[in-house]
Write a protein that holds these residues in place. Structure first.
Motif, PDB file in Angstrom:
ATOM      1  N   THR A 166       0.826  -1.194   0.047  1.00 41.72           N
ATOM      2  CA  THR A 166      -0.026  -0.081  -0.015  1.00 41.72           C
ATOM      3  C   THR A 166       0.819   1.283   0.165  1.00 41.72           C
ATOM      4  OG1 THR A 166      -1.515  -1.334   1.370  1.00 41.72           O
ATOM      5  CG2 THR A 166      -1.882   1.279   0.855  1.00 41.72           C
ATOM      6  N   THR A 270      -2.871   6.748   8.468  1.00 44.31           N
ATOM      7  CA  THR A 270      -1.442   6.613   8.885  1.00 44.31           C
ATOM      8  C   THR A 270      -0.809   7.784   8.640  1.00 44.31           C
ATOM      9  OG1 THR A 270       0.449   4.914   8.986  1.00 44.31           O
ATOM     10  CG2 THR A 270      -0.758   5.062   6.892  1.00 44.31           C
ATOM     11  N   ARG A 272       2.175   9.125   6.271  1.00 41.61           N
ATOM     12  CA  ARG A 272       2.791   8.585   4.900  1.00 41.61           C
ATOM     13  C   ARG A 272       4.089   9.495   4.622  1.00 41.61           C
ATOM     14  NH1 ARG A 272       2.625   3.819   3.303  1.00 41.61           N
ATOM     15  NH2 ARG A 272       0.652   2.941   2.996  1.00 41.61           N
ATOM     16  N   GLU A 286      -3.070   2.733   5.581  1.00 44.24           N
ATOM     17  CA  GLU A 286      -2.525   1.241   5.578  1.00 44.24           C
ATOM     18  C   GLU A 286      -3.602   0.325   5.902  1.00 44.24           C
ATOM     19  OE1 GLU A 286      -0.556  -0.777   4.597  1.00 44.24           O
ATOM     20  OE2 GLU A 286       1.382   0.123   5.199  1.00 44.24           O
ATOM     21  N   ASN A 295      -1.562  -7.751   3.732  1.00 46.78           N
ATOM     22  CA  ASN A 295      -0.599  -6.624   3.926  1.00 46.78           C
ATOM     23  C   ASN A 295       0.684  -6.960   3.431  1.00 46.78           C
ATOM     24  OD1 ASN A 295       1.110  -4.467   4.229  1.00 46.78           O
ATOM     25  ND2 ASN A 295       0.025  -3.611   6.148  1.00 46.78           N
ATOM     26  N   ASN A 297       3.496  -5.729   3.092  1.00 45.69           N
ATOM     27  CA  ASN A 297       4.570  -4.884   4.069  1.00 45.69           C
ATOM     28  C   ASN A 297       4.783  -5.543   5.363  1.00 45.69           C
ATOM     29  OD1 ASN A 297       5.894  -2.644   3.500  1.00 45.69           O
ATOM     30  ND2 ASN A 297       3.952  -1.450   3.420  1.00 45.69           N
TER      31      ASN A 297
END
Lengths: 365, 351
Positions: A166, A270, A272, A286, A295, A297
């Protein structure tokens, strides 16, 4: 093309241009926030038709341009080293990371796919159960519902080999950051119509009230843009600071509640990093913790060395409207779409690329 | 293969022992021989090919033009045509743009093993039909088969030799200030037809490729207007924008065009909007650009409009001695912008 041609009507354009020449008595600097608007202004040659005392500066609304270097590096790493099928919207794949772009990774054998919809990536994951499929979920509020929906689809169908990387960013915090920057020269904004189509216009009232700046929510066709500019100039000339909606045929005040619901189910707000600008608090999305299986990440624990931007690229100043692309010493010389120093020269929505591809330099200087 | 675009075979497929092409068909041995003698040679038969030489031997009198092109299109069958048709029309048209009428072609296949024999036969059949329509003969060729994964079903190369028309002086050096630019038909149909059938991007549309042979149209133009036709080029890969930039940059000319005079089918422009593509850069296979002497432009336009390949022709701009090397487009709303070459493949935008 019904509902498009009407907004490209040369005679209506002419009327707005003469009205602008008539009503503009002082110099004004206004920013179109969205890269799609920049693209349309330049592609249709609108800037050259405006009165000399209206200066258009181009905003940060190019999702590809503001996607941070380290996320592109992550996407390239996933594609090259982790044997994933890396899916992306088209204009992301040419943007340079610190070493490679996704296009170069593809040429080196990585499985990189250009898709029009993240739902296609979910289908790919279903068809390739032995591979991990990652969708590079880039964009503003506009693409967030589709990206969120792909996660909900995957969850509903029990697909476990799908995740999203994302890099979602939000418009209102970016406008706030530009206004609060000490070097700000922008006196009024054309806000991005598509974003408000999803989110509604509620978030923009506090921006107008707090910062005493007029904002006009504007569409993308020539007539839309000129009507938006005219509305903004009228406010500026009259000393008004209102929120107005030029794009009312598409943007409803409440936005699209169903789409917002989908966003809220999947994403949370969140801080960024914005490429060229830096971190903006509460300026992005996120994937929520309870959906972290989707996700990328979290799924792929990747620690890459943080890379530095080229010191010669002034993308930050371009994205905040402080400089125009052709005021960069590297523009068209060391920095071209084939050999870009920074992202705004790559994406078709990037201000530098728009100037490079379409601009008659004599008209724009 | 898409059932909708399956063609009517003009000659029935002979009985082969294999349903698919395998490496043996490119080995030069029995299988190759069988594929050629009861397949390719039989379909494309002519005096030259029947000699079964390593090459073709022939007499041609006059100035000659020679051109080559390779075809790697995906998908190999698309609305309005297939890779075989492109391979013949493409080289015939490249020669036509030199002012030459194609006479003889070479034809080389690189086939990925596993291609269905029926598919190969369809392609061969359409090659035959196109050759007949364009009045050209395939006089030499080659067939290679590569392992699965080393190709993309089938690649084709054709080269061609043509006789240059006696009244043709087509070239960048013939272009003069004040010359008029004509586009022969609606833009961007081929590229959008291909895209509508690409995996992952399929959408419902009636748009068909414009692939066709342009040699007879060009021959008639040269018969009538001869030396006053200064330059011709088909707007294939890279589209109209690339051709105009080649003229501007390689020919050291300035070019002015008007968006309003660039013809396009409504459906095609709608698809371009939806896909985020600029039609000026989308490929065509039956559209060509003419640079002609100003005084005859209207007459050429009328002539084209009466030809099957020029019904939608339009005068779209002119050559100027201003802004040398640049193509400037007047947008439909009256603004001006540069039209540049693309720095790579055109990529769809995010939003």
């Amino acid at each position: 093309m019904k509902f498009i041609n009407e907004y490209r009507d040369a005679s209506v354009v002419k009327e707005y241009i003469s009205e602008l020449h008539r009503i503009t008595t002082r110099p004004w600097t206004i920013m179109e926030v969205c890269g799609g608007q920049t693209h349309s202004l330049v592609k249709n040659g609108i800037i050259g038709l405006l009165p000399d005392n209206i200066t258009m500066v181009h905003g940060p609304g190019c999702p590809v341009c503001v996607t941070p270097l380290h996320l592109i590096d992550k996407a390239v790493y996933l594609a090259m080293e982790r044997n994933v099928i890396l899916c992306s919207y088209g204009d992301m794949i040419r943007v340079p990371g610190s070493k490679n772009s996704l296009l170069e990774a593809k040429a080196n054998g990585a499985d990189v796919r250009i898709l029009y919809s993240p739902l296609e990536a979910v289908t790919l994951a279903k068809q390739n159960p032995d591979k991990e499929v990652v969708f590079f979920a880039v964009g503003f509020e506009t693409t967030a519902p589709a990206n969120a929906l792909s996660v909900l689809h995957a969850k509903r169908e029990g697909i476990k080999n799908y995740s999203i990387l994302t890099s979602h960013v939000l418009v209102p915090p970016a406008i706030e950051a530009i206004v609060n920057d000490q070097t700000n020269i922008v006196q009024g904004f054309l806000a991005a119509g598509h974003v408000c189509t999803i989110m509604g216009i509620g978030d923009y009232y506090p921006l107008v009230e707090k910062n005493k700046l007029p904002i006009v929510i504007t569409g993308f066709e020539p007539v839309d843009l000129l009507q938006g500019i005219t509305m903004l100039i009228k406010q500026l000339e009259n000393g008004e600071n209102k929120l107005e909606n030029q794009y009312s045929r598409v943007v409803k005040p409440e936005g699209n509640p169903e789409a917002v619901k989908v966003i809220e189910q999947v994403f949370e707000i969140t801080h960024r990093d914005w490429r060229g600008i830096g971190e903006i608090p509460y300026s992005g999305y996120e994937v929520r913790k309870e959906l972290e299986a989707y996700n990328a990440n979290v799924k792929f624990d990747i620690q890459l060395e943080k890379a530095e931007e080229s010191p010669d690229c002034i993308a930050g100043e371009i994205l905040r409207g402080i400089k125009k692309p052709n005021q960069c010493p590297q523009f068209g010389k060391r920095c071209t779409p084939l050999n870009p120093l920074g992202a705004p020269m790559v994406s078709s929505e990037g201000a530098c690329a728009a100037y490079y591809h379409f601009s008659n330099v004599d008209v724009l200087v | 293969m898409d059932a909708n675009i399956k063609m009517q075979l003009s000659c029935p497929m002979p009985k082969f022992d294999f349903d698919t092409i395998n490496l043996g068909h490119g080995s030069g041995g029995v299988l190759t021989h069988k594929l050629l003698s009861s397949g390719v040679f039989d379909v494309l038969k002519n005096d030259q090919l029947n000699q079964k030489h390593d090459g073709a031997i022939f007499d041609l009198k006059g100035q000659l033009a020679f051109s080559t092109d390779s075809y790697v299109v995906n998908p190999i069958f698309f609305p309005g045509g297939d890779i075989g048709e492109l391979a013949i029309n493409g080289t015939v048209n490249d020669l036509a743009m030199c002012g030459a009428m194609a006479k003889y072609l070479s034809l080389a296949f690189i086939i990925e093993e596993g291609l269905r024999m029926e598919t190969f036969w369809q392609i061969l059949d359409s090659i035959k039909k196109c050759c007949d329509k364009a009045g050209v003969q395939v006089v030499t060729g080659d067939t290679k088969v590569v392992e699965k994964g080393k190709g993309d079903q089938i690649f084709i190369n054709t080269s061609g030799i043509g006789l240059v028309h006696e009244h043709a002086r087509i070239g960048l050096s013939s272009i003069q200030k004040g010359d008029v630019l004509i586009v022969s038909g609606n833009l961007a149909a081929h590229g959008i037809a291909i895209m509508s059938k690409r995996e992952g991007l399929e959408f419902e549309t009636d748009i068909v490729s414009d692939t066709t042979n342009l040699n007879f149209t060009v021959e008639k133009l040269l018969n009538k207007f001869g030396l006053d036709i200064h330059f011709l080029r088909d707007a294939t890969r890279g589209g109209l924008a690339s051709v105009l930039n080649e003229i501007a940059k390689d020919g050291s000319q300035g070019i002015d065009i008007r968006q309003i005079d660039i013809p396009m089918e409504e459906q095609v422009s709608g698809a371009c909007e939806m896909l985020g593509l600029d039609p000026l850069y989308v490929a065509n296979e039956g559209v060509f650009i003419l640079v002609v002497k100003k005084e005859i432009a209207k007459e050429v336009l009328d002539f084209l409009k009466n030809d099957e390949n020029g019904k939608m022709a339009s005068i779209m701009g002119s050559i100027t001695d201003q802004h040398i090397g640049q193509v400037i487009l007047e947008s439909s709303i009256g603004g001006k912008r540069v039209v540049n070459m693309l720095p790579g493949e055109q990529l769809p935008r995010i939003c």
